[in-house]
Design a protein around this motif. Structure first.
Motif, PDB file in Angstrom:
ATOM      1  N   LEU A  62       0.844  -1.193   0.000  1.00 41.52           N
ATOM      2  CA  LEU A  62       0.000   0.000   0.000  1.00 41.52           C
ATOM      3  C   LEU A  62       0.878   1.241   0.000  1.00 41.52           C
ATOM      4  CD1 LEU A  62      -2.795   1.370   0.272  1.00 41.52           C
ATOM      5  CD2 LEU A  62      -2.492   1.215   2.764  1.00 41.52           C
ATOM      6  N   LEU A  63       0.659   2.120  -0.958  1.00 39.22           N
ATOM      7  CA  LEU A  63       1.275   3.444  -0.975  1.00 39.22           C
ATOM      8  C   LEU A  63       0.257   4.381  -0.337  1.00 39.22           C
ATOM      9  CD1 LEU A  63       2.742   3.429  -4.602  1.00 39.22           C
ATOM     10  CD2 LEU A  63       3.862   2.766  -2.467  1.00 39.22           C
ATOM     11  N   LEU A  64       0.628   4.969   0.790  1.00 38.57           N
ATOM     12  CA  LEU A  64      -0.332   5.682   1.639  1.00 38.57           C
ATOM     13  C   LEU A  64       0.051   7.138   1.853  1.00 38.57           C
ATOM     14  CD1 LEU A  64      -2.723   5.694   3.678  1.00 38.57           C
ATOM     15  CD2 LEU A  64      -1.088   4.880   5.404  1.00 38.57           C
ATOM     16  N   ASN A  65      -0.863   8.020   1.511  1.00 36.07           N
ATOM     17  CA  ASN A  65      -0.758   9.425   1.887  1.00 36.07           C
ATOM     18  C   ASN A  65      -1.704   9.609   3.070  1.00 36.07           C
ATOM     19  OD1 ASN A  65       0.014  12.088   1.842  1.00 36.07           O
ATOM     20  ND2 ASN A  65      -1.381  12.672   0.208  1.00 36.07           N
ATOM     21  N   PRO A  66      -1.161   9.750   4.280  1.00 41.68           N
ATOM     22  CA  PRO A  66      -1.993   9.760   5.491  1.00 41.68           C
ATOM     23  C   PRO A  66      -2.955  10.937   5.566  1.00 41.68           C
ATOM     24  CG  PRO A  66       0.344   9.525   6.042  1.00 41.68           C
ATOM     25  CD  PRO A  66       0.260   9.880   4.590  1.00 41.68           C
ATOM     26  N   PRO A  67      -3.963  10.799   6.434  1.00 40.76           N
ATOM     27  CA  PRO A  67      -4.885  11.922   6.637  1.00 40.76           C
ATOM     28  C   PRO A  67      -4.154  13.118   7.243  1.00 40.76           C
ATOM     29  CG  PRO A  67      -5.603   9.960   7.870  1.00 40.76           C
ATOM     30  CD  PRO A  67      -4.294   9.652   7.255  1.00 40.76           C
ATOM     31  N   SER A  68      -4.695  14.294   6.997  1.00 42.24           N
ATOM     32  CA  SER A  68      -4.143  15.518   7.579  1.00 42.24           C
ATOM     33  C   SER A  68      -5.252  16.546   7.691  1.00 42.24           C
ATOM     34  CB  SER A  68      -3.015  16.061   6.699  1.00 42.24           C
ATOM     35  OG  SER A  68      -2.531  17.281   7.206  1.00 42.24           O
ATOM     36  N   LEU A  98      -3.619   4.738  -1.600  1.00 41.39           N
ATOM     37  CA  LEU A  98      -4.656   5.363  -0.790  1.00 41.39           C
ATOM     38  C   LEU A  98      -4.208   6.773  -0.436  1.00 41.39           C
ATOM     39  CD1 LEU A  98      -7.309   5.237   0.796  1.00 41.39           C
ATOM     40  CD2 LEU A  98      -6.044   4.152   2.674  1.00 41.39           C
ATOM     41  N   ASP A  99      -4.908   7.749  -0.978  1.00 38.04           N
ATOM     42  CA  ASP A  99      -4.615   9.156  -0.701  1.00 38.04           C
ATOM     43  C   ASP A  99      -5.732   9.696   0.189  1.00 38.04           C
ATOM     44  OD1 ASP A  99      -4.142  11.907  -0.672  1.00 38.04           O
ATOM     45  OD2 ASP A  99      -3.406  11.913  -2.739  1.00 38.04           O
ATOM     46  N   CYS A 100      -5.485   9.704   1.481  1.00 33.78           N
ATOM     47  CA  CYS A 100      -6.517  10.109   2.441  1.00 33.78           C
ATOM     48  C   CYS A 100      -6.890  11.582   2.314  1.00 33.78           C
ATOM     49  CB  CYS A 100      -6.054   9.815   3.866  1.00 33.78           C
ATOM     50  SG  CYS A 100      -5.881   8.050   4.190  1.00 33.78           S
ATOM     51  N   ILE A 101      -5.970  12.393   1.830  1.00 31.49           N
ATOM     52  CA  ILE A 101      -6.272  13.817   1.661  1.00 31.49           C
ATOM     53  C   ILE A 101      -7.172  14.014   0.444  1.00 31.49           C
ATOM     54  CG2 ILE A 101      -5.278  16.097   1.210  1.00 31.49           C
ATOM     55  CD1 ILE A 101      -2.822  15.125   2.849  1.00 31.49           C
ATOM     56  N   ALA A 102      -6.814  13.411  -0.684  1.00 32.33           N
ATOM     57  CA  ALA A 102      -7.631  13.545  -1.899  1.00 32.33           C
ATOM     58  C   ALA A 102      -9.017  12.935  -1.702  1.00 32.33           C
ATOM     59  CB  ALA A 102      -6.932  12.888  -3.080  1.00 32.33           C
ATOM     60  N   ASP A 103      -9.067  11.813  -0.954  1.00 31.51           N
ATOM     61  CA  ASP A 103     -10.339  11.122  -0.722  1.00 31.51           C
ATOM     62  C   ASP A 103     -11.078  11.626   0.514  1.00 31.51           C
ATOM     63  OD1 ASP A 103      -9.938   9.547  -2.962  1.00 31.51           O
ATOM     64  OD2 ASP A 103      -8.902   7.988  -1.833  1.00 31.51           O
ATOM     65  N   ASN A 104     -10.497  12.627   1.189  1.00 33.39           N
ATOM     66  CA  ASN A 104     -11.106  13.230   2.376  1.00 33.39           C
ATOM     67  C   ASN A 104     -11.437  12.185   3.449  1.00 33.39           C
ATOM     68  OD1 ASN A 104     -11.852  15.544   3.790  1.00 33.39           O
ATOM     69  ND2 ASN A 104     -13.995  15.357   3.159  1.00 33.39           N
ATOM     70  N   LEU A 105     -10.478  11.294   3.714  1.00 34.59           N
ATOM     71  CA  LEU A 105     -10.666  10.228   4.702  1.00 34.59           C
ATOM     72  C   LEU A 105     -10.019  10.614   6.022  1.00 34.59           C
ATOM     73  CD1 LEU A 105      -9.764   7.123   2.508  1.00 34.59           C
ATOM     74  CD2 LEU A 105     -12.043   8.028   3.021  1.00 34.59           C
ATOM     75  N   ASN A 106     -10.701  10.281   7.114  1.00 33.00           N
ATOM     76  CA  ASN A 106     -10.101  10.510   8.425  1.00 33.00           C
ATOM     77  C   ASN A 106      -9.295   9.282   8.849  1.00 33.00           C
ATOM     78  OD1 ASN A 106     -11.830   8.573   9.665  1.00 33.00           O
ATOM     79  ND2 ASN A 106     -13.417  10.126   9.972  1.00 33.00           N
ATOM     80  N   GLN A 107      -8.695   9.357  10.010  1.00 31.71           N
ATOM     81  CA  GLN A 107      -7.828   8.282  10.476  1.00 31.71           C
ATOM     82  C   GLN A 107      -8.573   6.954  10.618  1.00 31.71           C
ATOM     83  OE1 GLN A 107      -4.892   9.192  13.542  1.00 31.71           O
ATOM     84  NE2 GLN A 107      -5.694   7.476  14.726  1.00 31.71           N
TER      85      GLN A 107
END
Length: 129
Positions: A20-26, A67-76
């Motif tokens: 998984l290539l992960l861009n964490p939530p922020s 998984l790009d949590c910022i682009a997908d507006n995902l929380n932790q």
């Protein structure tokens, strides 16, 4: 029966491990790219291009998810749920010096739910290497 067993073994031997290539939530709309993090000053946002480059090489030996949590507006919690949904061999996560304080807390909690290998990539990680 023997043919089924052999076919199963061969299939399992040829399965690529999942990465998984992960861009964490922020809380900030941060751009963790080109080993140089910055906050978006407008409504623009682009994906982590470093991951695009990595995926080209890794895809030869691994199955790659992004998984790009910022682009997908995902929380932790949403991110952790998705991480737990698939047996990942490794996670390569982006970070930046401007988000390191929150990222290191996130990574610590991620290690609590993830048993695979966790790698952190970004300008901050380069300076600490």
């Amino acid at each position: 029966m023997m043919q089924y067993l052999l076919q199963t073994l061969i299939t399992n031997m040829n399965k690529k491990k999942n990465i998984l290539l992960l861009n964490p939530p922020s809380k900030k709309r941060v751009l963790r790219d080109s080993f140089c993090g910055q906050e978006s000053k407008g409504h623009y946002y682009w994906p982590v291009l470093d991951f695009v480059a990595m995926s080209g090489t890794l895809a030869k030996s691994y199955h790659i998810d992004f998984l790009d949590c910022i682009a997908d507006n995902l929380n932790q919690d949403q991110c952790f749920s998705l991480v737990k949904s698939k047996p990942y061999y490794a996670i390569i996560a982006a970070t930046a010096s401007m988000t390191w304080d929150s990222d290191k807390i996130f990574f610590s909690q991620l290690e609590g739910i993830f048993n695979g290998k966790l790698f952190v990539s970004g300008e901050f990680a380069l300076h600490r290497a």
